[in-house]
Design a protein around this motif. Structure first.
Motif, PDB file in Angstrom:
ATOM      1  N   UNK A  16       0.810  -1.319   0.067  1.00  0.00           N
ATOM      2  CA  UNK A  16      -0.049  -0.117   0.096  1.00  0.00           C
ATOM      3  C   UNK A  16       0.674   1.433   0.267  1.00  0.00           C
ATOM      4  N   UNK A  17       1.645   1.604   1.133  1.00  0.00           N
ATOM      5  CA  UNK A  17       2.430   2.753   0.588  1.00  0.00           C
ATOM      6  C   UNK A  17       3.298   2.329  -0.083  1.00  0.00           C
ATOM      7  N   UNK A  18       3.916   1.895  -1.427  1.00  0.00           N
ATOM      8  CA  UNK A  18       4.264   2.008  -2.482  1.00  0.00           C
ATOM      9  C   UNK A  18       3.490   2.627  -3.527  1.00  0.00           C
ATOM     10  N   UNK A  19       2.428   2.206  -3.707  1.00  0.00           N
ATOM     11  CA  UNK A  19       1.191   2.361  -4.665  1.00  0.00           C
ATOM     12  C   UNK A  19       0.880   3.595  -4.456  1.00  0.00           C
ATOM     13  N   UNK A  20       0.663   3.862  -3.131  1.00  0.00           N
ATOM     14  CA  UNK A  20       0.377   5.635  -2.435  1.00  0.00           C
ATOM     15  C   UNK A  20       1.882   6.631  -3.116  1.00  0.00           C
ATOM     16  N   UNK A  21       2.957   5.784  -2.729  1.00  0.00           N
ATOM     17  CA  UNK A  21       4.415   6.907  -2.963  1.00  0.00           C
ATOM     18  C   UNK A  21       4.326   7.119  -4.689  1.00  0.00           C
ATOM     19  N   UNK A  22       3.830   5.722  -5.607  1.00  0.00           N
ATOM     20  CA  UNK A  22       4.059   5.935  -7.150  1.00  0.00           C
ATOM     21  C   UNK A  22       2.915   7.254  -7.105  1.00  0.00           C
TER      22      UNK A  22
END
Length: 407
Positions: A16-22
Motif C-alpha cells: 500500500x505504501x509503495x502504491x501511494x508513493x508512486x
C-alpha cells in the motif's frame, strides 16, 4: 477469557505504501510539466530599448587641422653694452612695456667726452698745418713758374698739402667716433616690447658685449605661433596658401575650452622633419589683448577649407567595431535598428561627415547604443520619458572661421 486483537498483514501494508508513493510522484511530475508548459506559453518577448535618434542632413563642414603650438615672439632682443664704463642709471621698470628708442640705461660718458675734446683739438692743429701748407704751395707755384726753385720742391709741397688734408679727414672721423661713443652711453630700446627682469644694477662696471647684458626685450604685439602639421596634410595647405587664400588660425588654451586669439597663416617651413614626418608652420596674431604669452603652449586649429553640402550626422552616432565604422540605422517603422557600415570624413567634435553608407533623411541612433544589436527592437524616447529625444536637424551651415577672437 480475554479476546485477542486481529493482526495486520505486514506485506499488504508495504504494498500500500509503495502504491501511494508512486501515485504521489506521478502527480508531482504532472504538476511540474503543466507548470513548465504554462510558463513557456506565457513568456513575454524582451521589451524594446528606448533610444535617442537624429537625422542625417546635408550641410557645410569646416576642414580643420589640429596641432600643438608654441608662442614665438617676433623679436627677442638682449640689449648688450657696446662699450665699457660704469652703469650710472637704469631708466625702466621690470616688466614694463617700452617703445623703440625709449631710454633704458646710462653709462658714464665722461671719458668719451674727453676723447671728443682731444679729437677737436687735433682737428684744429691739422687745419692750421693745412692752411700753412696751402700758403707755401701758392708761393712755390709762383717760384716754379719763374723757374726759381727745383721742380722737386714744388711737387713735395703738393704732396704735403694732400697729407694734411687726409689728416683732417682722420680727425673728423675721430670726432664722429667720439660722438658715437657718447651716444652709445645712452642706451635705448632697439625694438618695442616688454622688458624682463633687470640683469645689472647701477654702479656696476660693464664691458662691451658683456653677458648677460643690460636687459632682454620681448615683442608682445604682434606675436606668432609655431606648430607642425603632418606630411599628408601639407599638399592641401600648400594648395590654398599658394593660391593666395588667407588661412585662418585659432589658438586655444591648454584645455581647449577657450579661444585665446585668431590669426592668419603667413609662413611655411622649407624642410620636412624626417624624424616626425611633419613640417613647421607659423601664424601671426595681433595679440592686442596680450592673451598669447611668449613660449606658452597652445592648441592650434588651422582652417584649411570648408566642405560644402556634405552629409552630416552627430559624432555620437558613429561607432567603431569589428565591421569598422558603423551606425545603428532606424528602420522605416521606427521600431527596430540595423547595423549600417559607413565611411567617415572630417569631424569637428559635434558632427561627422559621412561619405558612404547613408543618405540624407536617414535616422540614426545617438543615445542608448551600448545595448543595441542587429535587429534590436527600439522605441524613440519622447520629451516626457527621458532627456534624449528625436533630435531635429541642427543648423548645419558652418561659416568659415572668423578672424576675430570668439571669446
Amino acid at each position: 477469557m480475554q479476546e485477542t486483537a486481529p493482526q495486520v498483514n505486514p506485506p499488504k501494508i508495504r504494498r500500500f505504501i509503495r502504491w501511494l508513493s508512486a501515485i504521489i510522484l506521478i502527480a508531482l511530475g504532472v504538476a511540474v510539466w503543466m507548470h513548465t508548459r504554462h510558463s513557456g506559453t506565457t513568456k513575454h518577448s524582451p521589451s524594446a530599448q528606448a533610444v535617442g535618434v537624429a537625422m542625417a542632413t546635408n550641410g557645410d563642414m569646416p576642414e580643420i587641422l589640429k596641432a600643438l603650438g608654441t608662442v614665438i615672439p617676433v623679436n627677442t632682443v638682449t640689449v648688450l653694452p657696446q662699450l665699457s664704463g660704469y652703469l650710472t642709471e637704469v631708466g625702466y621698470r621690470e616688466g614694463q612695456m617700452v617703445e623703440k628708442g625709449q631710454f633704458l640705461a646710462q653709462i658714464d660718458a665722461r671719458q668719451y667726452e674727453i676723447t671728443l675734446q682731444q679729437a677737436h683739438a687735433q682737428l684744429a692743429k691739422d687745419q692750421a698745418a693745412l692752411a700753412q701748407a696751402e700758403a707755401d704751395l701758392q708761393r712755390y707755384a709762383l717760384l716754379n713758374e719763374r723757374k726759381s726753385i727745383a721742380p722737386q720742391t714744388f711737387a713735395d709741397q703738393q704732396f704735403l698739402v694732400k697729407q694734411q688734408q687726409a689728416s683732417i679727414k682722420a680727425d673728423q672721423a675721430a670726432i664722429a667716433q667720439a660722438k658715437l661713443n657718447i651716444s652709445l652711453c645712452h642706451i635705448t630700446a632697439p625694438v618695442s616690447g616688454r622688458v624682463g627682469l633687470r640683469l645689472v644694477d647701477p654702479g656696476n662696471y660693464v664691458t662691451a658685449s658683456s653677458q648677460p647684458g643690460i636687459v632682454v626685450i620681448t615683442s608682445i604685439k604682434p606675436t606668432t605661433v609655431e606648430f607642425n602639421v603632418p606630411q599628408a596634410s601639407l599638399s592641401r595647405v600648400m594648395q590654398r596658401f599658394n593660391a593666395g587664400n588667407p588661412l585662418s588660425v585659432a589658438a586655444f588654451n591648454g584645455e581647449n575650452s577657450k579661444q585665446l586669439a585668431s590669426g592668419v597663416l603667413y609662413a611655411i617651413g622649407n624642410q620636412m622633419a624626417t624624424s616626425t614626418g611633419t613640417i613647421t608652420l607659423r601664424a601671426r596674431f595681433a595679440n592686442d589683448d596680450e592673451a598669447l604669452f611668449p613660449n606658452d603652449f597652445v592648441n592650434v586649429q588651422l582652417h584649411v577649407d570648408t566642405l560644402r553640402n556634405v552629409l552630416l550626422v552627430p559624432t555620437a552616432a558613429v561607432q567603431s567595431g569589428a565591421p569598422g565604422n558603423f551606425v545603428f540605422l532606424v528602420n522605416a517603422g521606427r521600431n527596430a535598428v540595423s547595423v549600417r557600415t559607413v565611411t567617415t570624413g572630417p569631424a569637428d567634435g559635434i558632427s561627422t561627415v559621412i561619405t558612404q553608407g547613408l543618405a540624407a533623411g536617414d535616422m540614426v541612433v545617438v543615445d542608448g547604443v551600448d545595448r543595441l544589436s542587429e535587429g534590436a527592437s527600439v522605441k524613440l524616447q519622447d520629451k516626457a520619458s527621458g532627456p534624449v529625444t528625436e533630435q531635429a536637424p541642427k543648423d548645419t551651415k558652418r561659416a568659415d572661421m572668423a578672424a576675430a577672437p570668439s571669446r
